[in-house]
Design a protein around this motif. Structure first.
Motif, PDB file in Angstrom:
ATOM      1  N   UNK A  89       0.826  -1.210   0.000  1.00 50.04           N
ATOM      2  CA  UNK A  89       0.000   0.000   0.000  1.00 50.04           C
ATOM      3  C   UNK A  89       0.860   1.260   0.000  1.00 50.04           C
ATOM      4  N   UNK A  90       1.937   1.271   0.772  1.00 51.58           N
ATOM      5  CA  UNK A  90       2.863   2.409   0.751  1.00 51.58           C
ATOM      6  C   UNK A  90       3.378   2.619  -0.672  1.00 51.58           C
ATOM      7  N   UNK A  91       3.806   1.537  -1.310  1.00 47.08           N
ATOM      8  CA  UNK A  91       4.294   1.608  -2.681  1.00 47.08           C
ATOM      9  C   UNK A  91       3.211   2.172  -3.597  1.00 47.08           C
ATOM     10  N   UNK A  95       3.069   5.761  -5.622  1.00 48.33           N
ATOM     11  CA  UNK A  95       3.006   5.794  -7.084  1.00 48.33           C
ATOM     12  C   UNK A  95       1.809   6.618  -7.567  1.00 48.33           C
ATOM     13  N   UNK A  96       0.670   6.455  -6.918  1.00 53.91           N
ATOM     14  CA  UNK A  96      -0.530   7.205  -7.310  1.00 53.91           C
ATOM     15  C   UNK A  96      -0.302   8.700  -7.086  1.00 53.91           C
ATOM     16  N   UNK A 127      -6.738  -4.026  -3.541  1.00 54.53           N
ATOM     17  CA  UNK A 127      -7.563  -3.411  -4.574  1.00 54.53           C
ATOM     18  C   UNK A 127      -8.581  -2.447  -3.975  1.00 54.53           C
ATOM     19  N   UNK A 128      -9.272  -2.876  -2.938  1.00 52.88           N
ATOM     20  CA  UNK A 128     -10.317  -2.053  -2.315  1.00 52.88           C
ATOM     21  C   UNK A 128      -9.725  -0.752  -1.775  1.00 52.88           C
ATOM     22  N   UNK A 129      -8.605  -0.850  -1.059  1.00 54.08           N
ATOM     23  CA  UNK A 129      -8.076   0.349  -0.404  1.00 54.08           C
ATOM     24  C   UNK A 129      -7.345   1.281  -1.364  1.00 54.08           C
ATOM     25  N   UNK A 130      -6.738   0.757  -2.398  1.00 54.27           N
ATOM     26  CA  UNK A 130      -6.152   1.657  -3.399  1.00 54.27           C
ATOM     27  C   UNK A 130      -7.250   2.360  -4.193  1.00 54.27           C
TER      28      UNK A 130
END
Length: 139
Positions: A89-91, A95-96, A127-130
């Motif tokens: 998630x950090x990655x 990136x986002x 997927x959900x949290x990104x």
């Protein structure tokens, strides 16, 4: 799975980056020491160490901000996130925020990384949290 053969260097670099983020979070290790270690261990392989070092430095500098995003903005409790998933998630969030890759590519890559490094169903969580983070960014 998509054919990633023509993206070998990028794929390998991202895999090493997630491992380095995990190591940094797990051991509270200095980013420069991790970069040196990875360069030494993987010197014979094609890796984009410029991207690797830049991304790891960005993530290290914004750890508090990334934790705030996970826990305050996205509503995740500390106990709900495995360290490997937190690393992914950090990655992904980094990136986002950088907006260099299309958001869909970032999500796909994070799902691939979670399937490789985490528990079998963690890709759904990632997927959900990104996706939730992307929607927060738009508002």
């Amino acid at each position: 799975m998509k054919n990633l053969a023509k993206f070998k260097v990028a794929v390998r670099t991202r895999e090493y980056l997630v491992q380095a983020i995990f190591q940094m979070l797990f051991n509270d290790e200095n980013k420069n020491d991790i970069i040196i270690q990875f360069k030494k261990e993987h010197s014979g392989k094609k890796v984009d160490f410029e991207y690797f070092g830049r991304s790891l430095a960005e993530i290290d500098a914004s750890k508090d901000s990334l934790l705030k995003i996970l826990h305050s903005d996205l509503g995740l409790k500390h106990s709900e996130v495995e360290l490997v998933d937190k690393s992914i998630l950090f990655f992904g969030i980094n990136e986002i925020k950088n907006d260099e890759l299309p958001k869909g590519v970032v999500i796909d890559e994070c799902i691939r990384l979670s399937k490789k490094f985490s528990s079998p169903d963690s890709y759904k969580f990632i997927n959900v949290y990104l996706d939730k983070f992307i929607k927060l960014e738009k508002s």
